[in-house]
Design an enzyme around this catalytic site. Sequence first.
Site, PDB file in Angstrom:
ATOM      1  N   ARG A 156     -66.917  -2.791  -0.754  1.00  0.00           N
ATOM      2  CA  ARG A 156     -65.617  -2.971  -1.589  1.00  0.00           C
ATOM      3  C   ARG A 156     -65.625  -4.566  -2.325  1.00  0.00           C
ATOM      4  NH1 ARG A 156     -59.563  -2.371   0.231  1.00  0.00           N
ATOM      5  NH2 ARG A 156     -59.423  -4.548   0.412  1.00  0.00           N
ATOM      6  N   HIS A 190     -51.675   3.596  -0.137  1.00  0.00           N
ATOM      7  CA  HIS A 190     -51.281   2.076  -0.224  1.00  0.00           C
ATOM      8  C   HIS A 190     -52.088   1.873  -1.496  1.00  0.00           C
ATOM      9  CE1 HIS A 190     -55.310   2.350   1.951  1.00  0.00           C
ATOM     10  NE2 HIS A 190     -55.485   0.956   1.005  1.00  0.00           N
TER      11      HIS A 190
HETATM   12  C1  SIN Z   1     -59.651   1.261   0.764  1.00  0.00           C
HETATM   13  O1  SIN Z   1     -58.510   1.442   1.256  1.00  0.00           O
HETATM   14  O2  SIN Z   1     -59.752   0.242   0.132  1.00  0.00           O
HETATM   15  C2  SIN Z   1     -60.681   2.057   1.415  1.00  0.00           C
HETATM   16  C3  SIN Z   1     -60.925   3.479   0.438  1.00  0.00           C
HETATM   17  C4  SIN Z   1     -61.827   4.272   1.069  1.00  0.00           C
HETATM   18  O3  SIN Z   1     -62.471   3.953   2.041  1.00  0.00           O
HETATM   19  O4  SIN Z   1     -61.925   5.328   0.456  1.00  0.00           O
END
Ligand code: SIN
Length: 291
Positions: free
Chosen positions: A282, A110
């Site tokens: 994030r 995604h």
């Molecule tokens: C995300 O989809 O932002 C998470 C990516 C990850 O956990 O590596």
Amino acid sequence: MTSSGYSDGLGRDCVNIEPLTGAIGAEVSGVDLRGPISEEVFAEINQALIDHLVIIFRDQDLSPSEHKEFASRFSALQAHPFVESLDGLPEITEIVKEPWEVENWGGNWHADVTFLPEPSKGAALFAREVPPHGGDTLFSNMYLAYETLSPGLKELLDSLSAVHDSGEVGRFHDEFDGMQAKHAERIASVHPVIRIHPATQKKALFVNEEYTTHFEGMTVAESRPLLEYLFQHCVRSEITCRVRWQKGTLVLWDNRVTLHSPISDDFAARFDKAGFRRVLHRATFVGEKTS
Ligand code: SIN
């Protein structure tokens, strides 16, 4: 030695950039992201992000506020619509897989939050707690996904838009003990299937299997065969890279022209033995219009 650790022939600060594959990704070294980061070094990092789409910094030691501060140099930041942020830091989403959980949050291939009317421009993901092995993240280059289509299919897709739907919002937290739900309604938006990056003016494919449900003006059933083809086409191994996390790794990506997928390979958890905890923070850039 300059503050970035490297200097060019004229004694100016610079960073070292090592491409990861022929298609996408680079490791950037010679910079401490706690700063101070000079304008010239920041410009090089920004250019590396535009050129390589995914850039990786190792061995960083950032508090959540320092992480937020670094990410804020690229863009204003936004909270996730469906999961709570860190206490006191609405700009940072804590992504947690507990040792007994099998799937990583984020699911299949995604781009982030494409169900929003203005999907995020990018993100800075920082590894705080990682398994000794596994839980890597794959990225793919959506410029190359577009460029490797036939002229006929490019022309057809140029005229199409697609619906991106968050689906039931419970999917973002119900199965994840470490993720706290926010009360919010399901969201869907329409975006062009081919978008143009504002900085490079290059075209990229903009669909993903997690959120894109159908082409505007067509049914889900009518859209499915072509969408399935595109979902496979845009994650072929030759246009991807794989990031192995270490504690202190920070990855920046351009969410407009990449897809990503965290690999759920905690087989210890899957087969009822003790698995591994994985915690990433994030910082998500605000969005912009897709057309
Ligand atoms: C995300 O989809 O932002 C998470 C990516 C990850 O956990 O590596």
